[in-house]
Write an enzyme that holds these catalytic residues in place. Structure first.
Site, PDB file in Angstrom:
ATOM      1  CG  ASP A 156       2.091  -0.917   4.026  1.00 20.96           C
ATOM      2  OD1 ASP A 156       3.014  -1.261   4.802  1.00 20.96           O
ATOM      3  OD2 ASP A 156       2.044   0.197   3.490  1.00 20.96           O
TER       4      ASP A 156
HETATM    5 MG   LIG Z   1      -0.012   4.563   4.473  1.00 19.93          MG
END
Ligand SMILES: [Mg+2]
Ligand SMILES: Nc1ncnc2c1ncn2[C@@H]1O[C@H](COP(=O)(O)OP(=O)(O)O)[C@@H](O)[C@H]1O
Length: 240
Positions: A167
């Site tokens: 991410d």
């Molecule tokens: Mg974050």
């Protein structure tokens, strides 16, 4: 030293240099509020609370799901072993990265509470002092070429430690007042062999710039990515 407190339904691991005698309370924001030790908060998927500990400030995060599924089972995860739970994995990964010299928060403590076939998890990590994420910074000003190269270099260091940041977005990259780059939020990230996934991390970062740019004004332009790639490709230890 990493210490462990284990009962049948709960595990706490912690760094005894940073916390003397942790109780389960330290993962409860209300506990810190009552002691007036909450110094701030940041909004991500949930709320991250900033807490004044004896020696350092820490960031306290309760693990929450995103997406549609997350609306149904907000913070419960399928239990498949203490060491396979999210907070414990992130704690160890942060250690691994710190040892490799990557700028990441020092892990303070992780907790797992087992609830039948599910678990809930929390993490306390060092708060990066006087830092702001890239989104916040780029809303106000542009970054120098050198700063973009430094970002690339920090990602290269993380990759040299074989960590796949699944991410890698511009909310998860911070810059402090010493112009140091920090990478945060290693939930679901892991040590990965090979190199095939590395360009995917950079592609994810590119999409993140584009996504934020579509939402609001950012002092960022596409060629800035080349500066990140430049820094990324420099041999490590070149003193960039
Ligand atoms: Mg974050
Ligand atoms: N160790 C830290 N030091 C400083 N700020 C932090 C730290 N951890 C989190 N934050 C702030 O809190 C926000 C959300 O935390 P994060 O760990 O990214 O969780 P999530 O994105 O899953 O909500 C970050 O974007 C950052 O602004």
């Amino acid at each position: 030293m990493i210490e462990k407190l284990q009962s049948s339904h709960e595990l706490i691991i912690y760094d005894s240099e940073l916390l003397a005698n942790p109780s389960a309370e330290i993962f409860n924001p209300q506990y810190w509020q009552a002691q007036q030790q909450v110094t701030g908060s940041a909004q991500g998927r949930g709320t991250t609370w900033f807490i004044q500990l004896e020696k350092i400030q820490a960031a306290l995060r309760h693990y929450r799901r995103g997406g549609l599924f997350g609306k149904l089972v907000k913070d419960h995860y399928w239990f498949s072993g203490w060491d396979k739970s999210r907070s414990v994995e992130e704690f160890h990964l942060l250690h691994h990265l710190k040892d490799a010299g990557v700028h990441v928060p020092r892990p303070v403590a992780a907790r797992v509470i087992k609830k039948g076939i599910f678990y809930q998890a929390d993490l306390l990590s060092e708060r990066i002092p006087n830092a702001q994420d890239l989104v916040g910074i780029l809303k106000q000003k542009s970054l120098s070429s050198d700063m973009y190269r430094k970002i690339g270099r920090e990602i290269a260091k993380m990759h040299a430690a074989s960590v796949n940041h699944t991410d890698l977005n511009i909310h998860n990259i911070l810059i402090d007042d010493q112009e140091q780059v920090w990478i945060i939020d290693f939930d679901k990230c892991f040590v990965d062999d090979g190199d095939g996934w590395k360009p995917d991390n950079l592609a994810r970062l590119k999409r993140s710039f584009e996504k934020e740019l579509a939402k609001c004004h950012l002092n960022w332009k596409e060629p800035d990515l080349n500066l990140i790639r430049d820094g990324y490709s420099q041999p490590l230890g070149s003193g960039l």
